[in-house]
Design an enzyme around this catalytic site. Sequence first.
Site, PDB file in Angstrom:
ATOM      1  N   ALA A  51      45.604  51.882  48.452  1.00 48.85           N
ATOM      2  CA  ALA A  51      46.487  50.980  49.201  1.00 48.85           C
ATOM      3  C   ALA A  51      46.546  49.644  48.479  1.00 48.85           C
ATOM      4  O   ALA A  51      45.912  48.678  48.865  1.00 48.85           O
ATOM      5  CB  ALA A  51      45.975  50.813  50.629  1.00 48.85           C
ATOM      6  N   GLU A  59      35.305  39.506  39.526  1.00 50.36           N
ATOM      7  CA  GLU A  59      34.737  38.189  39.816  1.00 50.36           C
ATOM      8  C   GLU A  59      34.321  38.086  41.280  1.00 50.36           C
ATOM      9  O   GLU A  59      33.271  37.533  41.603  1.00 50.36           O
ATOM     10  CB  GLU A  59      35.752  37.084  39.493  1.00 50.36           C
ATOM     11  CG  GLU A  59      36.194  37.054  38.050  1.00 50.36           C
ATOM     12  CD  GLU A  59      37.425  37.909  37.759  1.00 50.36           C
ATOM     13  OE1 GLU A  59      38.180  37.515  36.848  1.00 50.36           O
ATOM     14  OE2 GLU A  59      37.646  38.938  38.416  1.00 50.36           O
TER      15      GLU A  59
END
EC number: 3.5.4.5
Length: 138
Positions: A51, A59
């Site tokens: 999705a 990060e």
Amino acid sequence: MLSAALQAEMLAVARAARAAAYAPYSSYRVGAAVLGEDGRIFGGCNVENAAYPEGVCAEAGALSAMVLAGVRKARAVLVVGEGPHPISPCGGCRQKLREFGQPDQFLVLAVNENGQPQQWTLEELFPQSFGPEHLSKG
């Protein structure tokens, strides 16, 4: 400025994280290493999701690991992708990094697959950013 030894350690963590990335849709694996203010290095990898755009950037994963360990400030991030071109953090990750570091002091290192780095301060990549101090009631 980070020492060559510390950069090498961060690169090793980021590469190990990249190897663990879950990227079945883009096939573009990313690893990151965040240097906490206490000197510990936290790794993260991208995790994609069917999705789009509900995936997690490397990060963000590294910052989550840092926060889980109880660290609330960071000094630097090193990001490594695949291929000959260094990648820098996306806009959303720049904002996430901003939450945990001083823009003029926080180092962002982008490394290509061969280990060739580019370096900026977060302020250079994300000028005039919005941060926690803007919400201070004091």
